[in-house]
Design an enzyme around this catalytic site. Structure first.
Site, short mmCIF file in Angstrom:
data_model
loop_
_atom_site.label_atom_id
_atom_site.label_comp_id
_atom_site.label_asym_id
_atom_site.label_seq_id
_atom_site.Cartn_x
_atom_site.Cartn_y
_atom_site.Cartn_z
CB ALA A 33 -0.92 -0.02 1.22
CG ASN A 34 -0.13 4.67 -1.67
OD1 ASN A 34 -0.85 5.52 -1.15
ND2 ASN A 34 -0.50 3.99 -2.77
NE ARG A 35 5.18 7.11 4.34
CZ ARG A 35 5.39 6.40 5.45
NH1 ARG A 35 4.45 6.33 6.37
NH2 ARG A 35 6.54 5.79 5.63
CB SER A 36 -2.96 7.86 -0.59
OG SER A 36 -4.18 8.53 -0.84
CB ALA A 99 -1.78 7.36 -3.99
#
Ligand code: CTP
Ligand code: CA
Length: 227
Positions: A33-36, A99
């Protein structure tokens, strides 16, 4: 007597918005995943609805509530987001704030991957996800207005201009995600609006304010197009 209120500038318009990260499974219990946070995309969906648009929000996994007055579809992966967006065409405009994970594991395991003594860590092979913005930007049923975002840590404007062209967008909202207390996850944003006609530098403001200004820009652009 009260003045008759002006019709909402986006009434009769259908707009698709993507927001949040995507989660790409490695096995049934793990994902990439990512920090969005979804804050900016959700605020844009809400602001567009506030101007009277029929908004479909396609959201990855987030911890922010569904915006009021917006139909929200929840998805996990880039492929599911792609499918939901394509199924929602035609639309007057689309704003791609998500994102999206660029890559996924090429073969998500059906069972939890176990540590095996002596075997060492697994090696993940990654494959590229569909590019939703680029697909819709070049689509046979392309919305009249296609807006992308660009998260960069360097060469902000040059990278945004390249994305504008490559993805077939009308404009790119570029933000520097390396900035201290930066856009990703935070409540404020400083963006540049990059289009064929140049670069518009907006001062730092709340994500709500960015959303309201962007919704106004979109309403202005759609005002010249027949419903
Ligand atoms: N985007 C998308 N689908 C993808 C990747 C990106 O729709 N698979 C959209 C994003 O929602 C955003 C824009 O494309 O509107 C730019 O995303 P970004 O990650 O900045 O661009 P990439 O082309 O993925 O390039 P890179 O991550 O290498 O900078
Ligand atoms: Ca990317």
């Amino acid at each position: 007597a009260e003045l008759a209120s002006a019709p909402a500038p986006l009434s009769g318009r259908k707009i698709i918005v993507t927001s949040g990260p995507t989660h790409e499974p490695i096995d049934p219990v793990r994902y990439i995943a990512n920090r969005s946070s979804g804050k900016q995309g959700h605020a844009i969906a809400e602001a567009l609805a506030g101007l009277g648009a029929e908004v479909l929000l396609v959201s990855g996994p987030v911890n922010v509530p569904d915006p009021a007055g917006v139909r929200t579809i929840h998805v996990e992966t880039a492929r599911a987001m792609m499918q939901a967006v394509e199924a929602a065409l035609p639309a007057d405009a689309a704003v791609f704030v998500a994102a999206v994970a660029d890559w996924r594991s090429d073969a998500a395991a059906g069972e939890k991957i176990k540590k095996v003594a002596g075997e060492g860590p697994p090696v993940l092979r990654m494959v590229e996800n569909p590019d939703i913005l680029a697909t819709i930007g070049h689509h046979a049923r392309r919305p009249y207005l296609v807006v992308g975002f660009a998260a960069e840590t360097q060469d902000l404007v040059a990278n945004a201009k390249a994305k504008l062209k490559r993805k077939g967008a009308d404009f790119i909202v570029a933000n520097d995600v390396s900035a201290e207390g930066g856009a990703m996850g935070g409540d404020r944003n400083r963006v540049r609006i990059v289009s064929k006609s140049g670069v518009d530098d907006w001062p730092e403001m709340s994500k709500q304010e960015v959303a309201r200004r962007l919704a106004a820009v979109i309403a202005g652009r759609l005002a010249t197009v027949e419903v």
